[in-house]
Design a protein around this motif. Sequence first.
Motif, PDB file in Angstrom:
ATOM      1  N   LEU A   2     -11.908  63.917 -11.980  1.00  0.00           N
ATOM      2  CA  LEU A   2     -11.279  62.843 -12.758  1.00  0.00           C
ATOM      3  C   LEU A   2     -10.027  62.346 -12.032  1.00  0.00           C
ATOM      4  CD1 LEU A   2     -11.601  64.347 -16.346  1.00  0.00           C
ATOM      5  CD2 LEU A   2     -13.263  62.966 -15.080  1.00  0.00           C
ATOM      6  N   ILE A   5      -6.635  58.758 -16.437  1.00  0.00           N
ATOM      7  CA  ILE A   5      -7.133  58.189 -17.689  1.00  0.00           C
ATOM      8  C   ILE A   5      -7.236  56.688 -17.448  1.00  0.00           C
ATOM      9  CG2 ILE A   5      -6.646  57.728 -20.121  1.00  0.00           C
ATOM     10  CD1 ILE A   5      -5.261  60.522 -20.152  1.00  0.00           C
ATOM     11  N   TYR A  86     -12.344  58.119 -18.443  1.00  0.00           N
ATOM     12  CA  TYR A  86     -11.699  58.677 -17.249  1.00  0.00           C
ATOM     13  C   TYR A  86     -12.188  57.934 -16.005  1.00  0.00           C
ATOM     14  CZ  TYR A  86     -10.486  62.785 -20.086  1.00  0.00           C
ATOM     15  OH  TYR A  86      -9.989  63.626 -21.050  1.00  0.00           O
TER      16      TYR A  86
END
Length: 140
Positions: A2, A5, A86
């Motif tokens: 990831l 965000i 993400y």
Amino acid sequence: MLLRIDHVGIACHNLEEKIEFYETTFGLTVVSREVNEEQGVREAMLHVADAPSGASYVQLLEPLHPDTAVGKFLAKRGEGMHHIGYGVADVTQALQDIAAKGIKLIDERPRHGSMGASIAFLHPKDVGGVLTELVETARH
Ligand code: CMX
Ligand code: CO
């Protein structure tokens, strides 16, 4: 896997009202407004911040019909946080890696998301009750 965000998805009954709320309360700016028939939403992306790995947004979502993912959510739970998105470098690779860990995918392969992104959802039941979206930002 990831990178950041990318966005927080928020379900609402009236997109224009909610945009105005986020503009006046937090000073956010709309960078994109789209209708995504496949996802059953009218939506807006409001820019929050820039990071080395890309930008982050608030995504406001109004259902096109009651019988859509967001429409059903609103009927059951009311307005509020719907999902988290993400950023990933390669959504196809990320899906493959996550599926190999036994996590249930909603999307076996990527679909079209906001601003030309490739997106895919993981099932909330296998992510501790959190509807989770992977986002590969469009290359310009
Ligand atoms: N977050 C957490 N849990 C959720 C949820 C959400 N947003 N939406 C549904 N659920 C839960 C429900 O509470 C329900 O749990 P229980 O069985 O314990 O009651 C379960 O998931 C099934 O819910 P449902 O109301 O029967 O709805 P469906 O199974 O028909 O659909 C889901 C749920 C997640 C598979 C569907 O919403 C989906 O496919 N979502 C992905 C696509 C999407 O959300 N698109 C809109 C956004 C587009 C974008 O971001 O660009
Ligand atoms: Co989203």
